[in-house]
Design a protein around this motif. Structure first.
Motif, short mmCIF file in Angstrom:
data_model
loop_
_atom_site.label_atom_id
_atom_site.label_comp_id
_atom_site.label_asym_id
_atom_site.label_seq_id
_atom_site.Cartn_x
_atom_site.Cartn_y
_atom_site.Cartn_z
N PRO A 173 63.16 74.08 67.84
CA PRO A 173 64.52 73.63 67.53
C PRO A 173 64.53 72.75 66.29
N ILE A 174 65.37 73.11 65.33
CA ILE A 174 65.43 72.34 64.08
C ILE A 174 66.88 71.95 63.76
N GLY A 175 67.69 71.89 64.80
CA GLY A 175 69.06 71.41 64.68
C GLY A 175 69.35 70.56 65.93
N LEU A 219 61.76 67.69 52.89
CA LEU A 219 61.93 69.06 53.39
C LEU A 219 61.59 69.00 54.89
N HIS A 220 62.58 68.55 55.68
CA HIS A 220 62.32 68.20 57.09
C HIS A 220 61.81 69.38 57.94
N ASP A 221 62.67 70.39 58.07
CA ASP A 221 62.47 71.37 59.15
C ASP A 221 61.22 72.24 59.03
N PRO A 222 60.77 72.60 57.82
CA PRO A 222 59.57 73.43 57.74
C PRO A 222 58.31 72.75 58.27
N LEU A 263 59.85 70.37 67.78
CA LEU A 263 61.17 70.13 67.20
C LEU A 263 61.15 69.15 66.05
N MET A 264 62.16 69.27 65.19
CA MET A 264 62.41 68.24 64.17
C MET A 264 63.54 67.36 64.67
N GLY A 265 63.26 66.07 64.75
CA GLY A 265 64.31 65.14 65.17
C GLY A 265 63.74 63.76 65.40
N GLY A 298 75.83 72.30 63.64
CA GLY A 298 75.12 71.08 63.25
C GLY A 298 75.46 70.71 61.82
N ASN A 299 74.58 71.09 60.90
CA ASN A 299 74.83 70.75 59.50
C ASN A 299 76.22 71.20 59.05
N VAL A 300 76.60 72.37 59.52
CA VAL A 300 77.95 72.93 59.30
C VAL A 300 78.35 73.62 60.61
N GLY A 308 66.69 55.66 60.99
CA GLY A 308 67.80 56.61 61.03
C GLY A 308 68.17 57.15 59.67
N ASN A 309 68.90 58.27 59.67
CA ASN A 309 69.46 58.77 58.40
C ASN A 309 70.98 58.98 58.47
N ILE A 310 71.50 59.38 59.64
CA ILE A 310 72.96 59.59 59.72
C ILE A 310 73.66 58.30 60.16
N VAL A 316 75.43 66.48 52.58
CA VAL A 316 74.04 66.75 52.17
C VAL A 316 73.88 68.22 51.78
N HIS A 317 74.39 69.11 52.61
CA HIS A 317 74.06 70.54 52.48
C HIS A 317 75.11 71.35 51.74
N GLY A 318 76.26 70.73 51.40
CA GLY A 318 77.32 71.46 50.71
C GLY A 318 78.27 72.12 51.69
N GLN A 370 69.69 74.11 54.16
CA GLN A 370 68.65 74.58 53.26
C GLN A 370 67.25 74.36 53.83
N ASP A 371 66.99 73.21 54.44
CA ASP A 371 65.62 73.00 54.94
C ASP A 371 65.35 73.87 56.16
N ASP A 372 66.37 74.14 56.97
CA ASP A 372 66.22 75.13 58.04
C ASP A 372 65.86 76.49 57.44
N ALA A 373 66.54 76.83 56.35
CA ALA A 373 66.32 78.14 55.72
C ALA A 373 64.87 78.27 55.25
N ALA A 380 69.85 56.17 63.95
CA ALA A 380 69.59 57.50 64.53
C ALA A 380 69.45 58.58 63.46
N GLU A 381 68.61 59.54 63.81
CA GLU A 381 68.41 60.72 62.97
C GLU A 381 69.48 61.76 63.33
N PHE A 382 69.86 62.59 62.38
CA PHE A 382 71.00 63.50 62.53
C PHE A 382 70.92 64.41 63.76
N ASN A 383 69.83 65.17 63.91
CA ASN A 383 69.78 66.18 64.99
C ASN A 383 69.95 65.55 66.37
N ILE A 384 69.39 64.37 66.56
CA ILE A 384 69.46 63.72 67.87
C ILE A 384 70.83 63.05 68.02
#
Ligand code: BDR
Ligand code: CA
Length: 310
Positions: A124-126, A239-242, A150-152, A38-40, A159-161, A81-83, A13-16, A165-169
């Motif tokens: 890059p946002i994934g 709302l990370h990626d925007p 980039l977001m990461g 990534g997310n899915v 960290g979050n994941i 997180v994203h469904g 969703q935040d990528d979207a 560490a953060e998810f994308n990295i």
């Protein structure tokens, strides 16, 4: 002249929202959207990217599928997180626009070679798999990249994941290491910044009031913020990626420091940690503009204004 960008993404969703913000902004020319697992899984991220382009009225956008797994590891996803779909919220129609036949990595290489050197910015946002793969396959493109935004990663937020560490990295640390060591101008939006871009009630109601696109965006944030609000006890979700696209539009919304950032690839406990030398104690040369703070009100004002144009 609009700035040429390629968005590399795993919607999410935040990528979207990042894609919508870019497509709504005439200062940016989106040359294409490259998708990554990534997310899915990839089969969902590329469909989601096309759904988002159609939502923005941009069925003409070129969307490419890229790598379906990290360079060296099994894929970790974030359906929690994203469904299940990666884009849970209001269900969007199946896309009718085609997926491009070229591989995302080849599109990245061909575009960077075809456009004037220094004219294309990568966003890059994934996980960084596609970008690293392109750099490995065609090292000549590295010097042609204008900038990578980039977001990461994270520093104070850690960290979050995983705790470190953060998810994308974390999903593809070897890819992140290639990108962080490539030597191109690099701007990093870590959790320290994106955790300030919170979906509070007034901010989301302002988006919902915009009309059909705003209502879809609000349905996405309604979905994923439950998870983050419970996890962090915050009044909304990040709302990370925007933040990456907002930086391209209004860099003055963000502040950071030119520092050295290395990626941990060896430790089981801290795999994918961004070892950010915020206090410049390592003596290692800076390789990134690592952001530390943002004007969240200014960010949401920009987002609301731009999404209102769609
Ligand atoms: C990042 O991970 C994903 O879940 C989000 O889309 C964002 O890119 C935040 O850690
Ligand atoms: Ca993402």
């Amino acid at each position: 002249m609009p700035r040429k960008i390629i968005i590399d993404t795993d919607p999410g969703q935040d990528d979207a929202v990042a894609i919508l913000l870019a497509l709504a902004s005439s200062e940016l020319e989106v040359l294409g959207i490259t998708c990554v697992a990534g997310n899915v899984p990839l089969a969902l991220t590329e469909v989601n990217a096309r759904k988002v382009c159609e939502l923005a009225g941009r069925a003409d956008m070129r969307v490419f599928a890229g790598c379906d797994r990290p360079l060296m590891r099994r894929l970790i996803t974030a359906e929690h997180v994203h469904g299940k779909t990666g884009l849970d919220g209001v269900a969007l129609p199946a896309p009718t626009m085609p997926l491009q036949s070229a591989h995302a990595v080849d599109f990245l290489i061909d575009t960077l070679r075809a456009e004037p050197a220094g004219s294309v910015t990568l966003v890059p946002i994934g996980p960084l798999t596609n970008i690293a793969m392109a750099m490995r396959k065609a090292p000549d493109i590295v010097g042609r990249i204008a900038e990578i935004v980039l977001m990461g990663g994270a520093y104070f937020e850690v960290g979050n994941i995983t705790p470190a560490a953060e998810f994308n990295i974390h999903v593809d640390p070897e890819a992140a290491e290639i990108v962080f060591r490539a030597g191109c101008p690099l701007v990093v939006m870590p959790l320290d910044v994106t955790h300030k871009a919170l979906t509070t009630r007034p901010r989301i109601e302002a988006l919902r009031a915009l009309g059909p696109v705003g209502q879809v965006v609000a349905s996405w944030t309604d979905f994923f913020e439950r998870f983050d609000m419970e996890k962090y006890g915050s009044e909304g979700a990040p709302l990370h990626d925007p933040c990456t696209i907002a930086y391209l539009l209004k860099p003055e919304l963000f502040t950071g420091r030119e520092i050295n950032v290395e990626i941990e690839t060896g430790s089981a406990l801290t795999l994918g940690m961004t070892v950010a030398d915020w206090w410049r104690v390592s003596g290692r040369a800076p390789n990134a503009l690592f952001m530390g703070d943002m004007d969240a009100e200014g960010f949401f004002a920009l987002l609301t204004d731009r999404l209102g144009r769609l």
